[in-house]
Design a protein around this motif. Structure first.
Motif, PDB file in Angstrom:
ATOM      1  N   ALA A   1       0.830  -1.210   0.000  1.00  0.00           N
ATOM      2  CA  ALA A   1       0.000   0.000   0.000  1.00  0.00           C
ATOM      3  C   ALA A   1       0.861   1.254   0.000  1.00  0.00           C
ATOM      4  CB  ALA A   1      -0.932  -0.001   1.212  1.00  0.00           C
ATOM      5  N   GLN A   2       2.076   1.162   0.566  1.00  0.00           N
ATOM      6  CA  GLN A   2       2.988   2.308   0.591  1.00  0.00           C
ATOM      7  C   GLN A   2       3.760   2.459  -0.705  1.00  0.00           C
ATOM      8  OE1 GLN A   2       5.447   1.768   4.059  1.00  0.00           O
ATOM      9  NE2 GLN A   2       3.700   1.773   5.476  1.00  0.00           N
ATOM     10  N   GLN A   3       3.599   1.492  -1.618  1.00  0.00           N
ATOM     11  CA  GLN A   3       4.341   1.518  -2.880  1.00  0.00           C
ATOM     12  C   GLN A   3       3.410   1.765  -4.067  1.00  0.00           C
ATOM     13  OE1 GLN A   3       6.440  -2.250  -3.011  1.00  0.00           O
ATOM     14  NE2 GLN A   3       7.036  -2.051  -0.860  1.00  0.00           N
ATOM     15  N   ARG A   4       2.286   2.408  -3.804  1.00  0.00           N
ATOM     16  CA  ARG A   4       1.328   2.677  -4.874  1.00  0.00           C
ATOM     17  C   ARG A   4       1.968   3.525  -5.951  1.00  0.00           C
ATOM     18  NH1 ARG A   4      -3.257   6.314  -2.060  1.00  0.00           N
ATOM     19  NH2 ARG A   4      -4.111   6.180  -4.155  1.00  0.00           N
ATOM     20  N   ARG A   5       1.433   3.399  -7.136  1.00  0.00           N
ATOM     21  CA  ARG A   5       1.975   4.160  -8.261  1.00  0.00           C
ATOM     22  C   ARG A   5       0.823   4.695  -9.102  1.00  0.00           C
ATOM     23  NH1 ARG A   5       4.067  -0.767 -12.278  1.00  0.00           N
ATOM     24  NH2 ARG A   5       1.981  -1.294 -13.056  1.00  0.00           N
ATOM     25  N   ARG A   6       1.143   5.655  -9.953  1.00  0.00           N
ATOM     26  CA  ARG A   6       0.128   6.198 -10.846  1.00  0.00           C
ATOM     27  C   ARG A   6      -0.037   5.256 -12.040  1.00  0.00           C
ATOM     28  NH1 ARG A   6      -1.775  11.332 -11.755  1.00  0.00           N
ATOM     29  NH2 ARG A   6      -0.169  12.189 -10.360  1.00  0.00           N
ATOM     30  N   ARG A   7      -1.236   4.785 -12.228  1.00  0.00           N
ATOM     31  CA  ARG A   7      -1.482   3.891 -13.359  1.00  0.00           C
ATOM     32  C   ARG A   7      -1.586   4.714 -14.634  1.00  0.00           C
ATOM     33  NH1 ARG A   7      -6.094  -0.650 -13.033  1.00  0.00           N
ATOM     34  NH2 ARG A   7      -4.664  -1.334 -11.412  1.00  0.00           N
ATOM     35  N   LEU A   8      -0.800   4.309 -15.643  1.00  0.00           N
ATOM     36  CA  LEU A   8      -0.775   5.061 -16.894  1.00  0.00           C
ATOM     37  C   LEU A   8      -2.105   4.944 -17.637  1.00  0.00           C
ATOM     38  CD1 LEU A   8       2.818   4.147 -18.112  1.00  0.00           C
ATOM     39  CD2 LEU A   8       2.068   6.197 -16.883  1.00  0.00           C
ATOM     40  N   ARG A   9      -2.689   3.768 -17.613  1.00  0.00           N
ATOM     41  CA  ARG A   9      -3.951   3.562 -18.317  1.00  0.00           C
ATOM     42  C   ARG A   9      -4.825   2.623 -17.493  1.00  0.00           C
ATOM     43  NH1 ARG A   9      -5.723  -0.192 -22.017  1.00  0.00           N
ATOM     44  NH2 ARG A   9      -3.679  -1.172 -22.058  1.00  0.00           N
ATOM     45  N   ALA A  10      -5.987   3.106 -17.154  1.00  0.00           N
ATOM     46  CA  ALA A  10      -6.866   2.297 -16.318  1.00  0.00           C
ATOM     47  C   ALA A  10      -7.351   1.071 -17.087  1.00  0.00           C
ATOM     48  CB  ALA A  10      -8.064   3.118 -15.855  1.00  0.00           C
ATOM     49  N   GLY A  11      -7.267  -0.087 -16.454  1.00  0.00           N
ATOM     50  CA  GLY A  11      -7.766  -1.303 -17.095  1.00  0.00           C
ATOM     51  C   GLY A  11      -9.275  -1.387 -16.989  1.00  0.00           C
ATOM     52  N   ARG A  12      -9.835  -2.284 -17.731  1.00  0.00           N
ATOM     53  CA  ARG A  12     -11.271  -2.529 -17.655  1.00  0.00           C
ATOM     54  C   ARG A  12     -11.530  -3.990 -17.986  1.00  0.00           C
ATOM     55  NH1 ARG A  12     -13.512  -2.248 -22.865  1.00  0.00           N
ATOM     56  NH2 ARG A  12     -12.034  -1.546 -24.462  1.00  0.00           N
ATOM     57  N   PRO A  13     -12.597  -4.535 -17.461  1.00  0.00           N
ATOM     58  CA  PRO A  13     -12.855  -5.960 -17.694  1.00  0.00           C
ATOM     59  C   PRO A  13     -13.208  -6.238 -19.138  1.00  0.00           C
ATOM     60  CG  PRO A  13     -14.734  -4.929 -16.624  1.00  0.00           C
ATOM     61  CD  PRO A  13     -13.646  -3.904 -16.662  1.00  0.00           C
ATOM     62  N   ARG A  14     -12.774  -7.395 -19.622  1.00  0.00           N
ATOM     63  CA  ARG A  14     -13.177  -7.824 -20.958  1.00  0.00           C
ATOM     64  C   ARG A  14     -14.513  -8.541 -20.840  1.00  0.00           C
ATOM     65  NH1 ARG A  14      -7.417  -9.491 -21.722  1.00  0.00           N
ATOM     66  NH2 ARG A  14      -6.500  -8.098 -23.254  1.00  0.00           N
ATOM     67  N   ARG A  15     -15.527  -7.952 -21.397  1.00  0.00           N
ATOM     68  CA  ARG A  15     -16.854  -8.566 -21.361  1.00  0.00           C
ATOM     69  C   ARG A  15     -16.924  -9.651 -22.433  1.00  0.00           C
ATOM     70  NH1 ARG A  15     -21.911  -6.831 -19.503  1.00  0.00           N
ATOM     71  NH2 ARG A  15     -21.017  -4.821 -18.948  1.00  0.00           N
ATOM     72  N   LEU A  16     -17.345 -10.844 -22.027  1.00  0.00           N
ATOM     73  CA  LEU A  16     -17.455 -11.931 -22.989  1.00  0.00           C
ATOM     74  C   LEU A  16     -18.465 -11.583 -24.072  1.00  0.00           C
ATOM     75  CD1 LEU A  16     -17.549 -15.079 -20.676  1.00  0.00           C
ATOM     76  CD2 LEU A  16     -15.630 -14.240 -22.004  1.00  0.00           C
ATOM     77  N   PRO A  17     -18.193 -11.963 -25.316  1.00  0.00           N
ATOM     78  CA  PRO A  17     -19.166 -11.716 -26.378  1.00  0.00           C
ATOM     79  C   PRO A  17     -20.471 -12.444 -26.089  1.00  0.00           C
ATOM     80  CG  PRO A  17     -17.053 -12.460 -27.269  1.00  0.00           C
ATOM     81  CD  PRO A  17     -16.992 -12.660 -25.797  1.00  0.00           C
ATOM     82  N   GLU A  18     -21.562 -11.909 -26.631  1.00  0.00           N
ATOM     83  CA  GLU A  18     -22.863 -12.537 -26.425  1.00  0.00           C
ATOM     84  C   GLU A  18     -22.896 -13.925 -27.048  1.00  0.00           C
ATOM     85  OE1 GLU A  18     -25.223 -11.464 -24.570  1.00  0.00           O
ATOM     86  OE2 GLU A  18     -24.143  -9.615 -24.089  1.00  0.00           O
ATOM     87  N   PHE A  19     -23.593 -14.830 -26.365  1.00  0.00           N
ATOM     88  CA  PHE A  19     -23.814 -16.156 -26.924  1.00  0.00           C
ATOM     89  C   PHE A  19     -24.649 -15.988 -28.192  1.00  0.00           C
ATOM     90  CE2 PHE A  19     -25.740 -20.264 -27.435  1.00  0.00           C
ATOM     91  CZ  PHE A  19     -24.796 -21.166 -26.967  1.00  0.00           C
ATOM     92  N   THR A  20     -24.264 -16.677 -29.249  1.00  0.00           N
ATOM     93  CA  THR A  20     -24.984 -16.545 -30.515  1.00  0.00           C
ATOM     94  C   THR A  20     -26.140 -17.541 -30.556  1.00  0.00           C
ATOM     95  OG1 THR A  20     -23.282 -17.972 -31.504  1.00  0.00           O
ATOM     96  CG2 THR A  20     -23.046 -15.593 -31.800  1.00  0.00           C
ATOM     97  N   CYS A  21     -25.932 -18.704 -31.126  1.00  0.00           N
ATOM     98  CA  CYS A  21     -26.958 -19.742 -31.131  1.00  0.00           C
ATOM     99  C   CYS A  21     -26.278 -21.069 -31.434  1.00  0.00           C
ATOM    100  CB  CYS A  21     -28.046 -19.453 -32.167  1.00  0.00           C
ATOM    101  SG  CYS A  21     -27.442 -19.495 -33.876  1.00  0.00           S
ATOM    102  N   LEU A  22     -26.974 -22.149 -31.182  1.00  0.00           N
ATOM    103  CA  LEU A  22     -26.481 -23.474 -31.518  1.00  0.00           C
ATOM    104  C   LEU A  22     -27.079 -23.894 -32.852  1.00  0.00           C
ATOM    105  CD1 LEU A  22     -26.795 -25.284 -28.065  1.00  0.00           C
ATOM    106  CD2 LEU A  22     -24.708 -24.439 -29.129  1.00  0.00           C
ATOM    107  N   THR A  23     -26.240 -24.328 -33.758  1.00  0.00           N
ATOM    108  CA  THR A  23     -26.719 -24.818 -35.050  1.00  0.00           C
ATOM    109  C   THR A  23     -26.929 -26.324 -35.044  1.00  0.00           C
ATOM    110  OG1 THR A  23     -24.492 -25.128 -35.930  1.00  0.00           O
ATOM    111  CG2 THR A  23     -25.474 -22.948 -36.204  1.00  0.00           C
TER     112      THR A  23
END
Length: 673
Positions: free
Chosen positions: A539-561
C-alpha cells in the motif's frame, strides 16, 4: 440410533487421545435431576476408560445458545423432556434448533412415561428414562456414539495394513517404494516424498481395503459416515475430482440425451458431459460485475423463465457458491424446478464446508437438491482430486448410478486419497464448527487490516453483487476474500507477481483490478500476519497507473446450429484465427465451432461445440492473443505457433435450444439470443 453401533478399541485410543476433552451438556429445568445426573456421570467417567475426555455439565435452557456458539469442545447434548407430554414437544423443538445450529452434535433424550412419536424417535440418537439408575450404561452409550462419529474406518484399516509390513508381490511396481529407496538416481525423490506416500499406494488386490467401485466393508462404512455428516441419503467417494462427479450425475439423469438447463459459466466438466451424453443444452447467461470483471450467478428470473419455456428439460445445473463466493438462494429455485419435474444438480465444489457453520447454511442439500458434488480438497483437508457426490434424489437408482460411476472412475484408485476423504469427514464431524469459527475471525482481521491501508479494499457482499442480482437474495461466502487493488496503480496480475516474488505469498486468483485469497482450515495466524504485512507494505508503494484497465466482457452467446456432440464428433477443418485479422474473420463468421474455447481467466466458454461463430467472438479472441499480456485460451489448436479454430465442415440441420438472453434483453423463441 443404536443399530450397527460398535465401539473401537478404547485401550488403543487412550494413548493417542490424552489431550482430548469432550463436553456433554445436560439441558433440564429440573435442577435436582440435572445435579444428580451430572455428578453421577462425571464419577462414572473418572472410573472408566475415557479416551475422549468426556466431561458432563448442566446448562439451563436460556444458556444453550451461548454454549453452542462459544464452546468448541461441545460434542453431545442430553435434553430432558420432563414428565409432562408437553415437555416432549418442547424437547423436539429444541432438538430442531440444535440441529439447525450444529447438525453434527449427538443429541439424546431423557423422558418418562411419554408416548414417543416416530418423528421424536428419529430426532434423537438414543433415549434414557428419567428414573435410570445405571449411569455406567448411559456413559458407555454417549461415548459409543461419539466414538462412532470420530472413527475413520478406511484410514484406520489402511494404517493397520501398512504397519503389518506385508511383502508386496502385486502392483504398483514401486512395491512400497522399494524400487526407489536405494537408487542413486531417484532415491532423492523417495526421501523427498516420504515413506508413507509409497507404502500406502497399494493394489486393488488387497481385499481387506475394500473396493471403491463395489464397496461392501470399510469404504462403504466410511461413505455412510460421510452421508450422515454432510446431511445426505447417500455419499460416494471419488479420486478423480468433481469434474468426474459432474459427468457421473449428468450421465445418471441424461445418459443418451435429453434437455439440460445450465449456467453458461459452469465448470468445463459440465460442458464435457453435455458432449459425451448428447445432451441438448439451454444455456443461461451469468451476470458480469462491470467494475471488477467478476462473473456471478444467473438471475433467478432467467432460471424460472427457462424452466417455464423448456418443460421437457430433465436437469437443472447451477454452481453455488461461485469461485468468488457468491451463492444462490437455492430453495425457491429448487422448489420451482421440482414442481416441473426437473432434477437439480448443484455444483458445490467450493462449498464443502458450508454445512458446518450456522452462518453458512442452508446448503444445497438442505434446500432440497437431488445431487450435490463437492471438491472436498478445495476448502477441507482432503488431498487434491478427492471429491464426494451426495445424493437425496427420491427416485435414486443406486445400481444404475454405480454403473455410471464405474464408467468414469479408475480401477486403480489412490488409497491415500480415499483415506484423506475419511479423515476430512471426521475432522468436520468433530471440530468443523470450531475450526470455521477461527476462519471467520481471521476473515474479520484480514478485512479490517486491508481496509485500514486506505489503498486496498476488501469487498463485501453488497459490493460484489452486480445490480441485476440485487433482488435475488444472493449471499457471500466470507472465506473467499476479494480485494480491490484499483487505487494501488497495479493490475491484478502485477500484484500477484509482487506478492509471490517479494513476500512468498501465492493468491488464489486475479482479475484486472482484484486479487482473491481463500481463508481455509489450514490458514494460520502466522500466515495471516505475513499477508497483512505484505498488504501494508504494498500500500505504501502505490503508483500512478498510466492507463486504467477494464474488464473484458465476454461476447454474447450466438446460437447453436446443432447438438454439441454432433459438432464435436463431426468431420471438421482447421481455420486460422489471426490470418491477417480481417481475412480470418471473413472465413470464420457464420461457421460452427467444433470445440469448446475457454479464455482463462475467467474460465467461461466463449464458444461451445455447435455454436455459431460471430464477428464479435473472432475479434474478442484476437484481442486476447495480442500484446504482451496474452491470455491463456483452452481449446485452440496451434500449428507452427499459428492459432487455429476447429470448425464443422457440414453442420447438421437440427437446431436445439440455445441460450437465455442477458438481463434486460428481449427473449427469443428458445433458440438462443
Amino acid at each position: 440410533m443404536r443399530v450397527g453401533l460398535t465401539m473401537p478399541d478404547l485401550g488403543n485410543l487412550t494413548e493417542r487421545r490424552q489431550s482430548l476433552e469432550c463436553r456433554v451438556v445436560l439441558i433440564s429445568s429440573d435442577q435436582q435431576l440435572a445435579g444428580e445426573w451430572v455428578e453421577a456421570l462425571n464419577i462414572t467417567a473418572s472410573q472408566h476408560e475415557n479416551p475422549f475426555g468426556l466431561r458432563f455439565e448442566s446448562v439451563p435452557l436460556p444458556g444453550v445458545e451461548r454454549v453452542l456458539r462459544q464452546e468448541a469442545n461441545l460434542q453431545a447434548l442430553i435434553v430432558d423432556a420432563g414428565i409432562e407430554p408437553a415437555g416432549l414437544a418442547a424437547a423436539e423443538q429444541l432438538a430442531d434448533r440444535l440441529y439447525a445450529f450444529r447438525a453434527q452434535l449427538n443429541v439424546f433424550l431423557v423422558a418418562q412415561d411419554c408416548s414417543l412419536t416416530v418423528s421424536a424417535r428419529q430426532r434423537f440418537d438414543e433415549l434414557f428414562d428419567r428414573r435410570e439408575g445405571n449411569f455406567n450404561q448411559i456413559f458407555r452409550l454417549v461415548q459409543a456414539f461419539i466414538a462412532r462419529r470420530a472413527s475413520t474406518p478406511f484410514a484406520d484399516t489402511l494404517k493397520e495394513y501398512v504397519f503389518s509390513a506385508r511383502d508386496a508381490w502385486h502392483t504398483p511396481g514401486h512395491s512400497g517404494g522399494d524400487s526407489l529407496r536405494s537408487s542413486p538416481w531417484v532415491g532423492d525423490f523417495y526421501r523427498f516424498m516420504g515413506e508413507h506416500i509409497f507404502n500406502t499406494d497399494l493394489s486393488v488386490s488387497v481385499q481387506v481395503l475394500d473396493s471403491l467401485l463395489e464397496p461392501h466393508s470399510v469404504i462403504q462404512e466410511a461413505q455412510d459416515l460421510a452421508a450422515k455428516t454432510f446431511g445426505a441419503e447417500h455419499t460416494f467417494f471419488l479420486t478423480n475430482g468433481t469434474s468426474t462427479a459432474n459427468k457421473v450425475v449428468i450421465q445418471q439423469i441424461l445418459g443418451g440425451g435429453g434437455k439440460i438447463i445450465v449456467d453458461q459459466a459452469c465448470h468445463k466438466s459440465v460442458h464435457h458431459a453435455i458432449v459425451l451424453n448428447r445432451c441438448e443444452p439451454v444455456y443461461l447467461k451469468s451476470v458480469l460485475h462491470p467494475q471488477y470483471g467478476i462473473y456471478g450467478p444467473v438471475r433467478r428470473a432467467d432460471i424460472e423463465w427457462a424452466l417455464e419455456e423448456h418443460g421437457d428439460a430433465r436437469l437443472l445445473v447451477v454452481t453455488s457458491c461461485t469461485y468468488d463466493g457468491l451463492r444462490y438462494d437455492l430453495q425457491p429455485i429448487i422448489e420451482r424446478a421440482h414442481a416441473r419435474g426437473v432434477k437439480v444438480l448443484v455444483d458445490e465444489a467450493w462449498y464443502a464446508h458450508g454445512y458446518f457453520h450456522p452462518d453458512l447454511r442452508p446448503t444445497a442439500l438442505e434446500c432440497g437438491a437431488d445431487y450435490v458434488t463437492q471438491s472436498t480438497h478445495k476448502m477441507l483437508s482432503a488431498f487434491s482430486q478427492a471429491s464426494m457426490i451426495h445424493v437425496q434424489d427420491p427416485e435414486f437408482d443406486e445400481f444404475r448410478f454405480r454403473e455410471n460411476l464405474n464408467m468414469h472412475a479408475s480401477t486403480s484408485p489412490q488409497y491415500a486419497m480415499i483415506a484423506s476423504l475419511d479423515v476430512a469427514r471426521k475432522q468436520m464431524a468433530m471440530e468443523g464448527y470450531s475450526r470455521l469459527r477461527v476462519c471467520m475471525r481471521m476473515v474479520e482481521k484480514l478485512r479490517r487490516a486491508v481496509d485500514e491501508t486506505g489503498v486496498f479494499r476488501a469487498l463485501g457482499q453488497d459490493e460484489l453483487i452486480p445490480g441485476p442480482l440485487a433482488a435475488d437474495n444472493i449471499r457471500l461466502d466470507p472465506t473467499k476474500v476479494t480485494i480491490d487493488i484499483s487505487a494501488s496503480g497495479y493490475s491484478g496480475k502485477e500484484m500477484q507477481i509482487r506478492l509471490f516474488d517479494r513476500y512468498g505469498i501465492q493468491v488464489e486468483k486475479t482479475t484486472y483490478n482484484t486479487i482473491s485469497v481463500l481463508v481455509t482450515l489450514g490458514s494460520t495466524e502466522s500466515k495471516l500476519l505475513r499477508l497483512v504485512h505484505a498488504v501494508k507494505q504494498l500500500a505504501q508503494q502505490r503508483r500512478r497507473r498510466l492507463r486504467a484497465g477494464r474488464p473484458r466482457r465476454l461476447p454474447e452467446f450466438t446460437c447453436l446450429t446443432c447438438l454439441p456432440a454432433d459438432a464435436y464428433f463431426s468431420d471438421a477443418e482447421e481455420l486460422p484465427l489471426m490470418d491477417d485479422g480481417i481475412q480470418a474473420e471473413r472465413r470464420l463468421v457464420g461457421r460452427t465451432s467444433a470445440d469448446e474455447i475457454v479464455p482463462y481467466p475467467p474460465g467461461i466458454p466463449v464458444l461451445v461445440p455447435g455454436q455459431e461463430i460471430s464477428a464479435e467472438i473472432v475479434q474478442f479472441l484476437q484481442q486476447l492473443l495480442q500484446g504482451q499480456a496474452a491470455t491463456e485460451i483452452h481449446g485452440l489448436i496451434f500449428r507452427s505457433d499459428e492459432p487455429m479454430l476447429r470448425v464443422v465442415r457440414d453442420a447438421p440441420s437440427r437446431e436445439p435450444a440455445g441460450a437465455e438472453p442477458a438481463a434486460g434483453e428481449p427473449r427469443s423463441s428458445g433458440q438462443g439470443p
